[in-house]
Design a protein around this motif. Structure first.
Motif, PDB file in Angstrom:
ATOM      1  N   SER A  26      23.679 107.861  91.674  1.00 45.46           N
ATOM      2  CA  SER A  26      22.517 107.589  92.533  1.00 45.46           C
ATOM      3  C   SER A  26      21.692 106.414  92.016  1.00 45.46           C
ATOM      4  O   SER A  26      20.725 106.001  92.665  1.00 45.46           O
ATOM      5  CB  SER A  26      21.636 108.834  92.648  1.00 45.46           C
ATOM      6  N   CYS A  27      22.092 105.897  90.873  1.00 40.76           N
ATOM      7  CA  CYS A  27      21.440 104.693  90.331  1.00 40.76           C
ATOM      8  C   CYS A  27      22.544 103.669  90.046  1.00 40.76           C
ATOM      9  O   CYS A  27      23.604 104.039  89.489  1.00 40.76           O
ATOM     10  CB  CYS A  27      20.672 105.036  89.060  1.00 40.76           C
ATOM     11  N   GLN A  28      22.294 102.380  90.382  1.00 38.17           N
ATOM     12  CA  GLN A  28      23.309 101.344  90.265  1.00 38.17           C
ATOM     13  C   GLN A  28      22.815 100.189  89.393  1.00 38.17           C
ATOM     14  O   GLN A  28      21.634 100.101  89.058  1.00 38.17           O
ATOM     15  CB  GLN A  28      23.679 100.808  91.652  1.00 38.17           C
ATOM     16  N   ILE A  29      23.812  99.347  89.024  1.00 38.85           N
ATOM     17  CA  ILE A  29      23.507  98.141  88.255  1.00 38.85           C
ATOM     18  C   ILE A  29      23.692  96.942  89.197  1.00 38.85           C
ATOM     19  O   ILE A  29      24.734  96.821  89.835  1.00 38.85           O
ATOM     20  CB  ILE A  29      24.440  97.993  87.036  1.00 38.85           C
ATOM     21  N   ARG A  30      22.669  96.070  89.265  1.00 39.85           N
ATOM     22  CA  ARG A  30      22.747  94.887  90.145  1.00 39.85           C
ATOM     23  C   ARG A  30      22.839  93.639  89.257  1.00 39.85           C
ATOM     24  O   ARG A  30      21.939  93.380  88.463  1.00 39.85           O
ATOM     25  CB  ARG A  30      21.529  94.801  91.059  1.00 39.85           C
ATOM     26  N   VAL A  31      23.930  92.904  89.439  1.00 35.35           N
ATOM     27  CA  VAL A  31      24.119  91.605  88.768  1.00 35.35           C
ATOM     28  C   VAL A  31      24.185  90.549  89.875  1.00 35.35           C
ATOM     29  O   VAL A  31      25.167  90.513  90.626  1.00 35.35           O
ATOM     30  CB  VAL A  31      25.398  91.580  87.915  1.00 35.35           C
ATOM     31  N   LYS A  32      23.107  89.763  89.956  1.00 38.04           N
ATOM     32  CA  LYS A  32      22.967  88.841  91.087  1.00 38.04           C
ATOM     33  C   LYS A  32      23.012  89.651  92.367  1.00 38.04           C
ATOM     34  O   LYS A  32      22.152  90.499  92.594  1.00 38.04           O
ATOM     35  CB  LYS A  32      24.025  87.753  91.037  1.00 38.04           C
ATOM     36  N   ASN A  33      24.003  89.438  93.194  1.00 36.37           N
ATOM     37  CA  ASN A  33      24.072  90.177  94.469  1.00 36.37           C
ATOM     38  C   ASN A  33      25.141  91.264  94.442  1.00 36.37           C
ATOM     39  O   ASN A  33      25.452  91.838  95.486  1.00 36.37           O
ATOM     40  CB  ASN A  33      24.349  89.229  95.622  1.00 36.37           C
ATOM     41  N   THR A  55      14.400 105.036  86.323  1.00 32.66           N
ATOM     42  CA  THR A  55      14.740 105.827  85.123  1.00 32.66           C
ATOM     43  C   THR A  55      16.238 105.714  84.855  1.00 32.66           C
ATOM     44  O   THR A  55      16.977 106.699  84.946  1.00 32.66           O
ATOM     45  CB  THR A  55      14.359 107.303  85.322  1.00 32.66           C
ATOM     46  N   PRO A  56      16.715 104.573  84.456  1.00 33.94           N
ATOM     47  CA  PRO A  56      18.156 104.403  84.221  1.00 33.94           C
ATOM     48  C   PRO A  56      18.667 105.214  83.041  1.00 33.94           C
ATOM     49  O   PRO A  56      19.854 105.519  82.947  1.00 33.94           O
ATOM     50  CB  PRO A  56      18.292 102.900  83.958  1.00 33.94           C
ATOM     51  N   GLU A  57      17.776 105.635  82.094  1.00 32.50           N
ATOM     52  CA  GLU A  57      18.230 106.415  80.940  1.00 32.50           C
ATOM     53  C   GLU A  57      18.792 107.778  81.323  1.00 32.50           C
ATOM     54  O   GLU A  57      19.521 108.413  80.556  1.00 32.50           O
ATOM     55  CB  GLU A  57      17.082 106.593  79.936  1.00 32.50           C
ATOM     56  N   LYS A  58      18.472 108.224  82.530  1.00 32.21           N
ATOM     57  CA  LYS A  58      18.998 109.495  83.002  1.00 32.21           C
ATOM     58  C   LYS A  58      20.430 109.373  83.506  1.00 32.21           C
ATOM     59  O   LYS A  58      21.118 110.387  83.629  1.00 32.21           O
ATOM     60  CB  LYS A  58      18.118 110.060  84.114  1.00 32.21           C
ATOM     61  N   TYR A  59      20.853 108.110  83.786  1.00 31.43           N
ATOM     62  CA  TYR A  59      22.146 107.938  84.444  1.00 31.43           C
ATOM     63  C   TYR A  59      23.149 107.143  83.614  1.00 31.43           C
ATOM     64  O   TYR A  59      24.348 107.320  83.805  1.00 31.43           O
ATOM     65  CB  TYR A  59      21.951 107.218  85.791  1.00 31.43           C
ATOM     66  N   PHE A  60      22.677 106.301  82.714  1.00 30.96           N
ATOM     67  CA  PHE A  60      23.592 105.382  82.040  1.00 30.96           C
ATOM     68  C   PHE A  60      23.534 105.553  80.525  1.00 30.96           C
ATOM     69  O   PHE A  60      22.515 105.955  79.952  1.00 30.96           O
ATOM     70  CB  PHE A  60      23.240 103.924  82.384  1.00 30.96           C
ATOM     71  N   ILE A  61      24.664 105.213  79.903  1.00 29.94           N
ATOM     72  CA  ILE A  61      24.759 105.121  78.445  1.00 29.94           C
ATOM     73  C   ILE A  61      25.338 103.750  78.111  1.00 29.94           C
ATOM     74  O   ILE A  61      25.923 103.080  78.964  1.00 29.94           O
ATOM     75  CB  ILE A  61      25.651 106.225  77.846  1.00 29.94           C
ATOM     76  N   MET A  62      25.165 103.356  76.853  1.00 28.70           N
ATOM     77  CA  MET A  62      25.594 102.021  76.449  1.00 28.70           C
ATOM     78  C   MET A  62      26.338 102.094  75.127  1.00 28.70           C
ATOM     79  O   MET A  62      25.929 102.833  74.209  1.00 28.70           O
ATOM     80  CB  MET A  62      24.363 101.109  76.319  1.00 28.70           C
ATOM     81  N   GLU A  63      27.442 101.361  75.008  1.00 29.32           N
ATOM     82  CA  GLU A  63      28.210 101.251  73.772  1.00 29.32           C
ATOM     83  C   GLU A  63      28.237  99.783  73.342  1.00 29.32           C
ATOM     84  O   GLU A  63      28.541  98.902  74.153  1.00 29.32           O
ATOM     85  CB  GLU A  63      29.645 101.744  73.968  1.00 29.32           C
ATOM     86  N   ILE A  64      27.919  99.568  72.044  1.00 27.74           N
ATOM     87  CA  ILE A  64      27.943  98.232  71.463  1.00 27.74           C
ATOM     88  C   ILE A  64      28.958  98.266  70.320  1.00 27.74           C
ATOM     89  O   ILE A  64      28.725  98.948  69.320  1.00 27.74           O
ATOM     90  CB  ILE A  64      26.556  97.806  70.947  1.00 27.74           C
ATOM     91  N   GLN A  65      30.085  97.582  70.500  1.00 30.19           N
ATOM     92  CA  GLN A  65      31.153  97.633  69.510  1.00 30.19           C
ATOM     93  C   GLN A  65      31.347  96.275  68.864  1.00 30.19           C
ATOM     94  O   GLN A  65      31.487  95.255  69.555  1.00 30.19           O
ATOM     95  CB  GLN A  65      32.467  98.086  70.152  1.00 30.19           C
ATOM     96  N   ARG A  89      16.536 100.405  77.235  1.00 31.87           N
ATOM     97  CA  ARG A  89      16.307 101.700  76.553  1.00 31.87           C
ATOM     98  C   ARG A  89      17.208 102.776  77.183  1.00 31.87           C
ATOM     99  O   ARG A  89      16.800 103.515  78.067  1.00 31.87           O
ATOM    100  CB  ARG A  89      14.833 102.083  76.666  1.00 31.87           C
ATOM    101  N   LEU A  90      18.444 102.794  76.655  1.00 31.97           N
ATOM    102  CA  LEU A  90      19.422 103.798  77.078  1.00 31.97           C
ATOM    103  C   LEU A  90      19.951 104.513  75.845  1.00 31.97           C
ATOM    104  O   LEU A  90      19.838 104.021  74.723  1.00 31.97           O
ATOM    105  CB  LEU A  90      20.592 103.133  77.809  1.00 31.97           C
ATOM    106  N   ASN A  91      20.519 105.696  76.068  1.00 33.72           N
ATOM    107  CA  ASN A  91      21.245 106.335  74.966  1.00 33.72           C
ATOM    108  C   ASN A  91      22.388 105.401  74.590  1.00 33.72           C
ATOM    109  O   ASN A  91      23.221 105.039  75.428  1.00 33.72           O
ATOM    110  CB  ASN A  91      21.804 107.695  75.407  1.00 33.72           C
ATOM    111  N   ARG A  92      22.444 105.018  73.317  1.00 34.44           N
ATOM    112  CA  ARG A  92      23.390 103.981  72.934  1.00 34.44           C
ATOM    113  C   ARG A  92      24.125 104.361  71.657  1.00 34.44           C
ATOM    114  O   ARG A  92      23.598 105.091  70.817  1.00 34.44           O
ATOM    115  CB  ARG A  92      22.696 102.642  72.744  1.00 34.44           C
TER     116      ARG A  92
END
Length: 811
Positions: A26-33, A55-65, A89-92
């Motif tokens: 129910s939440c999306q990521i917009r890059v340009k269009n 509130t993207p922290e409820k829907y997304f997580i992030m990995e930095i490798q 600010r996401l769970n990462r």
């Protein structure tokens, strides 16, 4: 808000933003269009993006490798930074994948407050966690998961490593908390170093826990401990694999040891009371390819200050005991497992062999010591078995069920002492308490002593809880069938003082008919409550219980039941309550389960109470309670008066008889017969008791006229002088009394004894003849007018002939 992430090519960092597992898009990521649910940014890219929700922290997580290659080029050793900056600010999760040769070693050094290992599935208080994996060739081994705030300061690894740092979306952490250094090959899977300062505890696990440790691998834990502290190792959970070659083991390098490394099995008690730093290594084996099994280990290291009395030993001499064990343990053992965070109390049977639980067996002598600040947290549980092998010998011996002084002298409180008594077939067990006696613990009469006895009678099929008893009651003896378990349990510290007065004894006795028999000798001033065994669950089917109550001779007992009915319905058989006094001719009171129980009653002699069960219907149980009180016997005033009056009458009769006999002996005059034609002169046979009055029977008729059988008092007086008539026939017209005439004096009957061969004369026919009456006279004495009172018309006196025979016997 929009975010921009710029990655340099040389950093070799990849960023991935994706939906959390199980969350709807129910939440999306917009890059340009372009709108999507994932965003991947590779090295050298610069991306600006926004979220379609607040509130993207409820829907997304992030990995930095970050990939680090230490095989083909130099390694960037030193502090590890959280890069790149400006992340949303996401769970990462930050992942550092370091590839290195197995010929070299990598070291992960953590900054304070260091790390603490946790079990799989456990979460850290601040939700910040580290996960460390070792990579050897293509195999990956999970070294463990760690939280901050612990004692793990360094981890040395063979080959590559994958290090992960998990941060919640709101974590303020800006540094990784560790650095990477290059070391020489460590020739083992890993080395984990822990620094323990002061009193502390650490829990560690083997790699891959709870799965298996790699086959034929070796790893080491290094513990840095101040030399003035003492460390102890405890294995809480372990399993072994199936080895084809070698043997799974642990090896210790201990300070001051002359036999390093010291090798132990995982099943052994591990070293304790270690002064200073030491190493512990886990060695695997070559496993069976078909059934490898699992080698795993979870253990704890506890560091304590040296105890004040660590060098004080206590002698426990069990050399003269037989079939007995003594276990010293922590409070709550074995049902409660102490938390690893709790302070530890250790029992040592030598300086290096210490544990939370120590079992000593009979037939040996031990010198034990304690590593414990508070000995009140320790307890003793002992068990002793007594069995009968030779019946002829068993029945002659009395066993004292006493707690040995070797146990009561220890500075540890006794929790329980258990006697297991095994009786052969047709032999039963008798428990006695001659002086203290036993009191049954019931709601109306609770035990308040420092110890109590729980008695259970058991067979392989059934178990009968006889009850809980304490000293100071009225039960002198309990006889039971089957095998018996007696458990002495203490309450508080008072047992040390009261243990000197124990008097419980046991013996093997012949077979008894009831399941259990109590002998009760109550205190006359007390009210005694007794109840059926297995309370409150009810007697088992077809079980019979008896009580024998002793009643003092000068007292009367009052017996009553605590309820009106038994309260059960029988499916098979009948349930009975029987009451009977132990005296000749006593009646037995019997009540069935469908009848009212007896009302309170007085018992004047020793008596029995028996309760016999049937097979009750479902949901009904036979539970009975009764009470006994005593009072002094009261003698009724009417009884006293009757006894005194009876004694007076007997005395008067005795005096009268004496006077009559004395008077008769004085008159020895010849007798004169007077004929009376109106009376039958038939000779009577040997008669019993008279059933008619004097007037109606013929007790005054005599067939034999003898000089000694003359009654002078039947003659009338004539002017004060007695003038007997001679050879004159006339009828007797004087009154006839209701009592039989007095027997003649003894002096006239000495020669009148019937020969044993003399036949009794035949009875005469009933014809009218003149009857002879007799009189004797005394000079100067007036004639007696006879008995004028006719009070007893049903006189039961014997005939004079019978009196004569009795008198002959008296003579």
């Amino acid at each position: 808000a929009s975010f921009t992430i710029s990655l340099r090519t040389v950093d070799n960092i990849t960023v991935m933003i994706k939906l959390r597992p199980g969350v709807s898009p129910s939440c999306q990521i917009r890059v340009k269009n372009v709108i999507g649910s994932e965003l991947k940014i590779t090295p050298g890219e610069n991306v600006t993006f926004t979220f379609t929700c607040s509130t993207p922290e409820k829907y997304f997580i992030m990995e930095i490798q970050k990939n680090i290659d230490c095989v083909s080029g130099p390694c960037p050793f030193g502090d590890v930074h959280l890069y790149p900056p400006g992340l949303p600010r996401l769970n990462r999760t930050f992942i550092w994948d370091v590839k290195a040769s197995t010929k070299a070693g990598l070291e992960l050094k953590f900054s304070t407050p260091w790390l603490r290992q946790i079990e799989p599935g456990e979460t850290c208080p601040d939700v910040v966690s580290y996960n460390i994996n070792s990579c050897i060739d293509t195999a990956t081994v999970n070294i463990g998961t760690f939280c901050r705030n612990g004692s793990v300061s360094r981890i040395k690894l063979l080959g590559g490593v994958i290090m992960s740092l998990h941060l919640p979306w709101d974590s303020p952490l800006t540094t990784s908390g560790f650095n990477i250094a290059n070391r020489a090959s460590i020739k083992r899977l890993c080395i984990i170093e822990s620094i323990l300062k002061g009193e502390s505890s650490i829990t560690l696990m083997s790699p891959n826990y709870p799965l298996g440790f790699p086959e034929d691998e070796l790893m080491t834990w290094q513990f840095v401990i101040p030399s003035n502290m003492r460390a102890s190792v405890f294995f809480h959970n372990y399993s072994l694999s199936n080895c084809e070659r070698k043997e799974e083991r642990v090896e210790y390098y201990l300070p001051g040891s002359f036999s390093n490394p010291e090798v132990f099995k995982l099943s052994d008690s591990q070293p304790a009371n270690i002064a200073g730093s030491f190493n512990l290594s886990l060695q695997g084996c070559d496993q069976d390819a078909q059934n490898p099994g699992i080698l795993r280990l979870l253990f704890q290291v506890v560091v304590q200050h040296p105890q004040v009395d660590e060098n004080v030993t206590h002698l426990v001499d069990l050399s003269k005991e037989w079939n007995m064990t003594v276990t010293i343990h922590f409070e709550g053992w074995p049902s409660r497992i102490p938390l690893m965070s709790e302070p530890i109390c250790l029992i040592c049977k030598n300086p290096r062999t210490c544990d939370r639980v120590l079992t000593l067996v009979s037939g040996a002598v031990y010198k034990i010591s304690f590593l414990c600040k508070d000995l009140s947290r320790l307890r003793i549980t002992a068990e002793k078995g007594i069995s009968c092998v030779d019946i002829r010998w068993c029945q002659r011996k009395i066993y004292s069920l006493l707690v040995p002084k070797v146990i009561t002298q220890l500075p540890i409180r006794l929790h329980k002492f258990i006697w297991k008594l095994l009786a052969p077939d047709l032999i039963n067990i008798e428990i006695t308490s001659p002086s203290l006696k036993l009191q049954q613990h019931v709601p109306e009469q609770r035990c308040n002593t420092s110890y109590s006895y729980s008695i259970v009678s058991a067979t392989p099929e059934t178990e009968l809880n006889v009850g809980v008893f304490c000293p100071g009651g009225s039960i002198e003896k309990i006889q039971m069938r089957n095998n018996i378990t007696i458990s002495l349990k203490t309450f508080g510290k008072g047992f040390l003082n009261e243990s000197n007065h124990q008097d419980l004894k046991m013996s093997f006795v012949p077979h008894i008919k009831d399941e259990c028999t109590f002998t009760v000798s109550p205190d006359p001033k007390a009210k005694v409550y007794l109840q059926t065994p297995n309370w409150p669950y009810g007697l088992p089917p077809y079980v019979s219980i008896s009580w024998y109550v002793v009643v003092p001779s000068k007292q009367v007992a009052r017996l009553g039941f605590s309820k009106d009915r038994m309260g059960i319905a029988c499916e098979t058989g009948r349930a009975y309550v029987n009451i009977k006094e132990e005296t000749l001719g006593a009646e037995e009171t019997v009540r069935r389960e469908d009848e009212l129980l007896p009302k309170p009653r007085n018992m004047y002699h020793d008596f029995w109470v028996n309760v016999s069960n049937c097979k009750p219907v479902d949901k009904t149980q036979l539970t009975l309670q009764f009470w006994v009180t005593f009072a002094d016997k009261q003698i009724d005033l009417g009884v006293i008066i009757a006894v005194v009056a009876g004694a007076g009458v007997l005395m008067a009769i005795g005096l009268t008889v004496c006077c009559v006999k004395k008077k008769k002996k004085k008159s020895q005059n010849p007798m004169v017969g007077v004929y009376n034609p109106n009376v039958n002169t038939q000779v009577p046979g040997k008669q019993g008791l008279f059933t008619k009055g004097r007037k109606k029977n013929e007790s005054h008729v005599y067939a034999v006229i003898d000089d000694a059988m003359v009654y002078g008092h039947l003659l009338k007086e004539s002017n004060g002088l007695v003038a007997p008539e001679v050879d004159v026939y006339r009828p007797f017209d004087g009154p006839i009394g209701s009592l039989p005439p007095s027997p003649p004096p003894f002096s006239f009957r000495k020669d009148i004894k019937r020969s044993p061969n003399t036949e009794e004369p035949l009875p005469l026919t009933d014809t009218d003849h003149d009857t002879y009456t007799f009189a004797h006279q005394k000079s100067g004495q007036s004639e007696d007018s006879g008995d004028t009172n006719e009070k007893n018309n049903a006189d039961t006196s014997t005939s004079l002939l019978e009196n004569k025979e009795q008198d002959d016997l008296v003579e």
